[in-house]
Design a protein around this motif. Structure first.
Motif, PDB file in Angstrom:
ATOM      1  N   THR A   1       0.873  -1.147  -0.017  1.00 43.38           N
ATOM      2  CA  THR A   1       0.010   0.096   0.204  1.00 43.38           C
ATOM      3  C   THR A   1       0.842   1.232  -0.040  1.00 43.38           C
ATOM      4  OG1 THR A   1      -0.085  -0.091   2.392  1.00 43.38           O
ATOM      5  CG2 THR A   1      -1.851  -1.388   1.364  1.00 43.38           C
TER       6      THR A   1
ATOM      7  N   LYS B   1       0.331   3.767  -2.745  1.00 42.83           N
ATOM      8  CA  LYS B   1      -1.114   4.287  -2.994  1.00 42.83           C
ATOM      9  C   LYS B   1      -1.352   6.009  -3.252  1.00 42.83           C
ATOM     10  CE  LYS B   1      -4.066   0.751  -1.754  1.00 42.83           C
ATOM     11  NZ  LYS B   1      -5.267   0.431  -0.596  1.00 42.83           N
ATOM     12  N   THR B   2      -1.827   6.614  -4.038  1.00 40.56           N
ATOM     13  CA  THR B   2      -2.073   7.974  -4.292  1.00 40.56           C
ATOM     14  C   THR B   2      -2.817   8.469  -3.063  1.00 40.56           C
ATOM     15  OG1 THR B   2      -4.022   7.681  -5.749  1.00 40.56           O
ATOM     16  CG2 THR B   2      -1.726   7.955  -6.503  1.00 40.56           C
TER      17      THR B   2
END
Length: 734
Positions: free
Chosen positions: A440, A443-444
């Motif tokens: 993760t 992740k943006t």
């Protein structure tokens, strides 16, 4: 008669309260390390076994134990928690193999007056190999060296088939010149002086490097070991026959090594099967430590680099080294100056500054993700411990932020597969054991779904919520280098509590936001705590470290005094102030009570540096006194014999706090270790004698210990004696 009875009753209440308060907080477990973490084939279940530590105040010893946890990643629930499994204190070494199938154990046992070492290799529940190290038919080495970050290693190969370790060189037992039947039986005289690595490393004299081979069930001594070198750190390469080692020179003599990450060192590559040693770097102006070979890339490893001489701890560079070309690439450079957006703040209105300020802490042993993409980095940012992840694919560093916000510290333990084991702490929480999923990371949308809380320990809610803290940051001398303080206190207190000021030694060290038994126990007894990280502390850029070179007993003293004045202005100016600290803090506290004799109520010193000339002449780190006092470099040929340099000698005397003894009025408590090699016992003893001669209220406690005085009998005794001494000179609530 009534007055005496009342005083005795009050003293007994204070003593009882000190004992019970320390017992309560010292008994809280802390998370110290992690032994293993494995996930099932579907990546849905984690099996974790961390190490915990606590104090046993009945046996007066540290107690280490493991607990196992089974956690569901899918449901985010803890499925199983094992009972406690204590770690025998006679275990010298314990290490689980990367595949989790093998356990290597080294234990010690007394037989009469002789200490025996036993090595065992376990596979699942079966003991598959074992020997006693004095058995010459099996063992080519002496005692296996105990754990030490700088001068010993004990490492499984990545394929779990071999174990490499350092041990003492095998020696002939000494026999008297007059009782030996043959001259060949004499052995080396027991009175022969053997050099070692100084403070807390006296047992580390010689070393040989050995490999245990699971396939052949044999222990091999690697031959052709260069005799003028000591090999203290190691990492396996992708070729399971080869390792990279860190070498330290033994000639012309050794200086102390623990906490000294500025010693000349070089890398060697060794093939343990062919006994071939290849020197990869020179012994130059660089200190090279903590090599970690890339798991999926041949001929490349990272390490931490700093300069020799100067400060013993510095802001470090992360270097990628190619063993074929011998080329080096800086992945993360040292940070010299840190720019702060707000340099004009009122006392204790500052906020945590989260920008990257450099690397200062060792690389973990298990620091790579399984695919080799990510590297776990631990560091300090101001007065907080922080974590970063280096991404080799993107060639960038990413800050791993705490799911609980910036008002916590994060201690990165290890990476297993694509999971990072993390301990998140603060002043009132001994541990929070988290796992972070690196999948993760990029992740943006930055949410906290990658974080999994496994288990945490906290006090009762009403007790926990009583402890709060504020941060102060100011910039002396109109410079850009800050002083940072943490004020730990009780919420909404109605009484004028004494202010205890905790000053760290080093001086290139830091007291970060964390759970400290002493801090919470003193608060429980009615004190508020001010923790000061003066200029020269780690975590604020290299410029801060360099600022103190040549300026000790001036810059650090001024910083601490101003930090205290700001806290008094913020709280209660008339409250009594207690100064407490050890080692280099003796420079600071000794000057404070000499320069400001009416402003400090009590001083408590542990193995203090009160005489810089004495330190230069007798310490295992004479280079420290020269660098910190005059910013001069240490030369092995002349460094131990600079007594003809009258300017240097004069300067050392002038900057010593013992020089101000005639101005001291403050009662002083001293705790000294008789085995201290860093700040020898005689230094504090002279200071005590001078205080007595001037009829300054003083008391001295002496321990059969080293510089740290950290053993449970000593630490607990020091705490209670400190409270009792303060109570003699201040009115404390009983």
């Amino acid at each position: 008669m009534t007055t005496t009875t009342t005083t005795t009753t009050t003293d007994n209440k204070i003593l009882t309260s000190a004992i019970e308060t320390y017992r309560h907080y010292a008994g809280q477990p802390t998370l110290s390390d992690i032994e293993s973490c494995h996930q099932d084939s579907n990546d849905e279940i984690l099996h974790l076994t961390p190490y915990f530590s606590t104090m046993d105040l009945v046996k007066l010893e540290n107690l280490t134990y493991t607990r196992s946890f089974t956690y569901s990643l899918k449901t985010r629930q803890l499925l199983f928690t094992s009972n406690v499994t204590t770690i025998n204190k006679n275990i010298v070494r314990r290490l689980v193999s990367p595949d989790g199938k093998y356990l290597a154990l080294v234990t010690k046992e007394m037989k009469g007056e002789q200490e025996l070492n036993y090595v065992q290799i376990w596979h699942d529940e079966h003991l598959i190999f074992g020997y006693e190290v004095s058995d010459s038919k099996i063992s080519p080495h002496g005692k296996v060296l105990p754990k030490n970050d700088y001068a010993s290693f004990f490492e499984w190969s990545p394929d779990s088939r071999r174990l490499i370790f350092t041990a003492e060189e095998k020696r002939k037992p000494f026999k008297s010149y007059f009782t030996a039947e043959k001259l060949d039986d004499l052995g080396e005289s027991f009175s022969t002086y053997r050099e070692n690595w100084g403070e807390q490393m006296e047992t580390l004299e010689t070393c040989v490097v050995c490999v245990f081979d699971v396939d052949t069930k044999q222990v091999k001594l690697i031959e052709n070991h260069p005799k003028d070198l000591y090999f203290g750190q190691c990492t396996w390469t992708t070729n399971q026959d080869e390792v990279i080692l860190v070498a330290f020179p033994l000639e012309p003599y050794r200086l102390g090594l623990i906490f000294c990450e500025n010693r000349s060192s070089a890398f060697f590559k060794c093939n343990w099967r062919t006994n071939e040693w290849i020197q990869l770097t020179e012994f130059d102006k660089i200190c090279r430590l903590f090599p970690r070979h890339l798991p999926k890339t041949d001929n490349q490893f990272v390490y931490l680099q700093s300069d020799i001489n100067g400060a013993h701890k510095q802001c470090q560079r992360l270097i990628l080294f190619n063993t074929q070309t011998k080329e080096e690439k800086i992945l993360i450079d040292r940070v010299d100056n840190v720019k702060y957006s707000n340099v004009n703040t009122d006392p204790f209105t500052a906020e945590w500054d989260t920008q990257f300020k450099g690397l200062y802490l060792p690389l973990p042993h298990l620091c790579y993700s399984r695919d080799g993409r990510y590297l776990l980095l631990r560091s300090v940012s101001g007065s907080r411990n922080v974590i970063y992840i280096y991404d080799f694919t993107e060639q960038k560093m990413i800050s791993l932020d705490s799911p609980l916000g910036v008002d916590t510290s994060m201690n990165g333990l290890a990476i297993f597969g694509h999971y990072v084991a993390v301990n998140i702490v603060d002043c009132r929480t001994p541990y929070r054991f988290y796992i972070y999923d690196l999948k993760t990371l990029n992740k943006t949308d930055k949410d906290n779904n990658g974080w999994h809380l496994i288990v945490q320990h906290e006090f009762k809610k009403e007790e926990k919520n009583q402890i709060v803290w504020n941060i102060d940051r100011f910039f002396p001398d109109n410079e850009t280098i800050p002083v940072e303080s943490i004020y730990v206190h009780t919420r909404d207190t109605q009484t004028k509590r004494p202010l205890m000021v905790l000053i760290h030694g080093g001086p290139n060290s830091v007291i970060s936001l964390d759970y400290y038994v002493g801090v919470v126990a003193y608060i429980g007894l009615g004190f508020d705590l001010l923790i000061v990280n003066y200029r020269g502390s780690l975590g604020f850029g290299q410029a801060s470290v360099d600022k103190l070179l040549g300026n000790i007993s001036k810059t650090d003293v001024g910083d601490c005094h101003e930090a205290i004045q700001r806290c008094l202005k913020y709280t209660e100016p008339s409250r009594p102030v207690v100064l407490i600290g050890g080692s280099h803090a003796g420079v600071i506290i000794g000057r404070l009570i000499g320069e400001y004799p009416d402003e400090y109520a009590v001083a408590v010193l542990r193995n203090p540096v009160t005489d810089l000339l004495h330190v230069y002449a007798t310490s295992d780190i004479p280079d420290w006194a020269i660098a910190q006092s005059t910013n001069a470099q240490f030369d092995f040929e002349t460094g131990r014999n600079l007594f003809m340099d009258t300017a240097l000698i004069t300067y050392l005397i002038e900057r010593s706090s013992i020089r101000l003894i005639d101005q001291v009025k403050t009662p002083v408590l001293l705790h000294l270790g008789k085995k201290d090699r860093r700040v020898p016992y005689s230094i504090g003893l002279r200071y005590y004698e001078c205080l007595k001669a001037k009829k300054i209220p003083t008391k001295l406690y002496v321990y059969d210990s080293n510089h740290s005085l950290s053993e449970v009998p000593n630490a607990s005794d020091i705490f209670v004696n400190t409270v009792l001494f303060i109570s003699e000179h201040l009115d404390l609530p009983s």
